[in-house]
Scaffold this motif. Structure first.
Motif, mmCIF file in Angstrom:
data_model
loop_
_atom_site.group_PDB
_atom_site.id
_atom_site.type_symbol
_atom_site.label_atom_id
_atom_site.label_comp_id
_atom_site.label_asym_id
_atom_site.label_seq_id
_atom_site.Cartn_x
_atom_site.Cartn_y
_atom_site.Cartn_z
ATOM 1 N N LYS A 184 66.760 5.126 -30.927
ATOM 2 C CA LYS A 184 66.323 6.205 -30.808
ATOM 3 C C LYS A 184 66.074 6.909 -29.573
ATOM 4 O O LYS A 184 65.805 7.509 -29.316
ATOM 5 N N SER A 195 68.734 10.991 -28.481
ATOM 6 C CA SER A 195 69.566 13.080 -29.247
ATOM 7 C C SER A 195 68.882 13.493 -27.765
ATOM 8 O O SER A 195 69.809 15.007 -28.228
ATOM 9 N N ALA A 236 73.179 9.173 -26.549
ATOM 10 C CA ALA A 236 73.633 9.373 -28.662
ATOM 11 C C ALA A 236 74.583 10.027 -28.624
ATOM 12 O O ALA A 236 76.024 10.065 -30.389
ATOM 13 N N ASP A 237 75.124 10.877 -27.416
ATOM 14 C CA ASP A 237 76.473 12.242 -27.333
ATOM 15 C C ASP A 237 77.824 11.410 -27.538
ATOM 16 O O ASP A 237 78.355 12.011 -27.512
#
Length: 705
Positions: free
Chosen positions: A255, A276, A201-202
């Protein structure tokens, strides 16, 4: 194109057969090698052909190609005509149906004359400005082979991981592209698995699978940070058991990053990492357990689990996050049904969609999670294939699904799951005057020798006689639980319009009739697969769909094993056989753990180091069972860089058949010196190989135009 009547035998056909007899075929040198397993000795005279670096091997393969060209030279005009005909049915400037993902509409398109797709997107709406992500034609320049092995866009929509192969060995090179600037970053990661990569997610960390260059097995997962040297990449997981295949991806919810390992239908295990937290540790969803297969779909705060736990045909369970390893926390959603195979699923905000199989046909079931009502989509044809499409977003009431039949071209639909309105977004356009109303499809059953009913899907042009005089091509695969569904092929029209009937035998070893169908066609029950195919052939002859002098058989890879086995068992049934990239040297290959796919397939064929499996394999392995007898006309194809079935298997098989067979029928080997398992990579170049196969068969029944 108007339907062309065919003659039994033409002067040109007789000429080509006579010419084939007068041309001296290549003869591979005999170099005996003794192989001893479980105390049993075999002599392999052509073992030496397994060295592609040996100039003598390359010379032999080239000589076989030259021989094929000489034998089929009388039908070169027909082959060229077939190629142009099949090419002429393809809409050269074409575009896929766009799908929406994270604020962009993605699609691919072809340009006139282009061999490869161009991948594009538009921001916000279809009226937006087109952005070209990858131009396959430009990327393929300078390469005899090219394949884009998928791509994945980062969460911020600015970066794309992609993988490319220019050898056809399925060892992909991973690169990263900046979609804003068009710049491709300098880091290059070799020997990776196509399509098995994921962004964290970064928007700067990615994960990928590394493959062993010898066995071609994906066995390690690495973490890479954008802008760093790949030599510094961190190993985050290594699979120690080389019988497991590995996959990597990201859940639809975005997710989790998932690592999945599967032991060919024997055991499954997933590992999860919160996307994440890319430097965190992967945790096991549920530890592997022999006999337990499962798939997972994440939704909100829970997982849906498709599982065969106490359910041979699979059932659907759900479990909260954090409790996945506690089987007592699993709750049943869809129970096991002995007559319905649960194949896959997709989840939306208010709907659950299931892909199922019953009585050999696919179906799509839509469940409204609010009203708890469900329905099956109706397709109205006797033989077809329907599948859940790509639906990357949760918050929608529209289901994208795909549909085709033996007479209906590939179609993309949107289905409103609330209003129950089905909208055709695109039906594959087939040019050159195609009208699906000119063709008929049927679904029949043939009784196998042990009393089992084998489904058969059939298609032919209206008016084709069913009095035994029509040529018929019987196709099948029958391994790995792979179901051969009755889909559409525009190239097949070139046979149907020339009087051929086409039949798909849904034999055991596939999964058309449920999990038991697969289990009854593998390991020590593998001969059911071969027997089913032969029994279907006899049924088609008995019911006057064709006759032995007009019956052809075709199969590829494990389906090529099928071809080898059936012509050893019942060669008198077939006029000709096409064995594409055939897996025919079963025992020797399965004894060599350095060969790609070997260790992962012990649960499909058995491990020949164990005498029980060795004896059984030896009893059907096509190469080991070649005899001094008459065989049908045979066209065998392979690729020098084949990663799935090594080229030397078909080469050895043909060499042995040349010395053993007692007939004067054609025996031809074609090696694509620049490609692998899938053949040529371009959309038009691949047609040349199909044209070769069709010309081979048409010539044998006297069709010259």
């Amino acid at each position: 194109m108007k339907r062309t009547c065919f003659l039994l035998i033409t002067t040109l056909t007789l000429y080509s057969m006579t010419q084939a007899q007068s041309i001296t075929p290549p003869k591979a040198a005999v170099k005996p090698k003794e192989l001893i397993t479980n105390g049993h000795k075999r002599i392999d005279n052509y073992y030496w052909l397994n060295d592609r670096e040996n100039p003598e091997v390359i010379s032999y393969l080239k000589a076989e190609n030259a021989y094929l060209d000489q034998v089929l030279s009388p039908v070169k005009t027909l082959q060229d005509k077939l190629f142009e005909e099949m090419k002429g049915r393809i809409k050269q400037q074409d575009e896929s149906v766009p799908y929406r993902d994270n604020g962009y509409f993605y699609y691919s398109r072809y340009v006139t004359g282009g061999e490869y797709p161009i991948y594009c997107r538009k921001k916000g709406s279809l009226q937006g400005t087109e952005e070209v992500i990858f131009d396959g034609n430009a990327m393929a320049k300078g390469h005899n082979y090219f394949h884009l092995g998928g791509y994945e866009v980062s969460d911020n929509n600015e970066l794309a991981i992609f993988a490319e192969d220019t050898v056809s060995r399925r060892l992909y090179t991973l690169r990263i592209k900046n979609l804003k600037t068009g710049k491709v970053y300098p880091e290059t990661i070799t020997n990776t698995e196509a399509g098995n990569f994921a962004w964290a997610a970064d928007n700067k960390t990615l994960f990928y699978i590394k493959k062993d260059p010898q066995t071609l097995l994906g066995y390690q997962v690495y973490r890479h940070v954008l802008g760093t040297d790949p030599k510094q990449d961190v190993l985050v997981y290594e699979e120690k058991d080389n019988q497991f295949y590995m996959g990597l991806g990201r859940t639809k919810s975005k997710k989790f990053i998932t690592i999945g390992v599967d032991h060919n239908g024997v055991a499954t295990e997933y590992r999860l990492l919160n996307a994440s937290q890319p430097t965190g540790q992967f945790t096991v969803f549920l530890p592997r357990e022999k006999g337990h297969e499962y798939d997972i779909v994440h939704y909100k705060d829970k997982f849906y689990v498709r599982t065969n736990w106490q359910a041979e045909n699979f059932r659907l369970m759900e479990v909260p996050e954090g409790k996945t390893a506690d089987r007592s926390a699993w709750k049943e959603v869809i129970p096991h049904r002995p007559d319905v195979y649960l194949a896959n699923l997709d989840v939306f905000t208010n709907h659950l969609v299931l892909g199922e199989r019953k009585a050999g046909l696919t179906s799509i079931r839509v469940i409204n999670q609010k009203t708890k009502t469900d329905e099956y989509l109706d397709f109205g044809e006797p033989a077809y294939v329907a599948a859940i499409g790509f639906n990357p977003e949760f918050n929608t009431n529209v289901l994208r699904f795909n549909y085709a039949s033996l007479t209906t071209p590939n179609s993309t639909y949107d289905y409103n799951m609330d209003t129950k309105v089905k909208t055709l977004k695109k039906e594959q356009e087939v040019l050159d005057g195609f009208d699906k109303n000119n063709y008929v499809s049927e679904r029949i059953y043939a009784t196998a020798r042990d009393g089992v009913k084998i489904p058969v899907s059939i298609v032919y042009r209206k008016g084709t006689p069913k009095d035994g005089s029509a040529p018929l091509l019987q196709y099948s695969y029958g391994s790995y639980g792979y179901s051969t569904d009755p889909g559409f092929s525009s190239t097949r029209l070139s046979l149907l319009d020339r009087g051929f009937i086409y039949a798909i035998a849904h034999i055991r070893g596939g999964q058309e009739m449920g999990r038991r169908w697969y289990e009854d066609g593998k390991m020590l029950k593998k001969k059911n697969t071969f027997n089913d195919f032969v029994d279907v052939s006899e049924h088609l002859i008995k019911t006057k769909y064709t006759s032995p002098d007009k019956l052809f058989a075709m199969g590829g890879s494990a389906g090529g094993l099928l071809m080898g086995a059936v012509i050893n068992q019942a060669p008198q049934l077939y006029r000709g056989v096409v064995a594409a990239v055939p897996f025919v040297d079963v025992v020797t290959t399965m004894l060599d753990e350095s060969i790609p796919l070997t260790t992962g397939e012990f649960e499909e064929w058995g491990n020949p180091k164990q005498k029980q499996y060795y004896d059984y394999m030896l009893s059907y392995s096509p190469y080991d069972n070649v005899e001094k007898k008459a065989y049908p006309n045979l066209l065998v194809t392979t690729g020098l860089h084949d990663s799935q079935v090594q080229y030397w298997e078909p080469a050895k098989w043909v060499a042995k058949l040349r010395t053993m067979k007692t007939d004067n029928n054609q025996l031809l080997l074609h090696t694509n010196m620049e490609a692998g398992h899938g053949g040529a990579s371009g959309r038009f170049q691949a047609l040349k190989e199909i044209a070769l196969e069709y010309a081979f068969m048409l010539n044998l029944v006297g069709v010259q135009q």
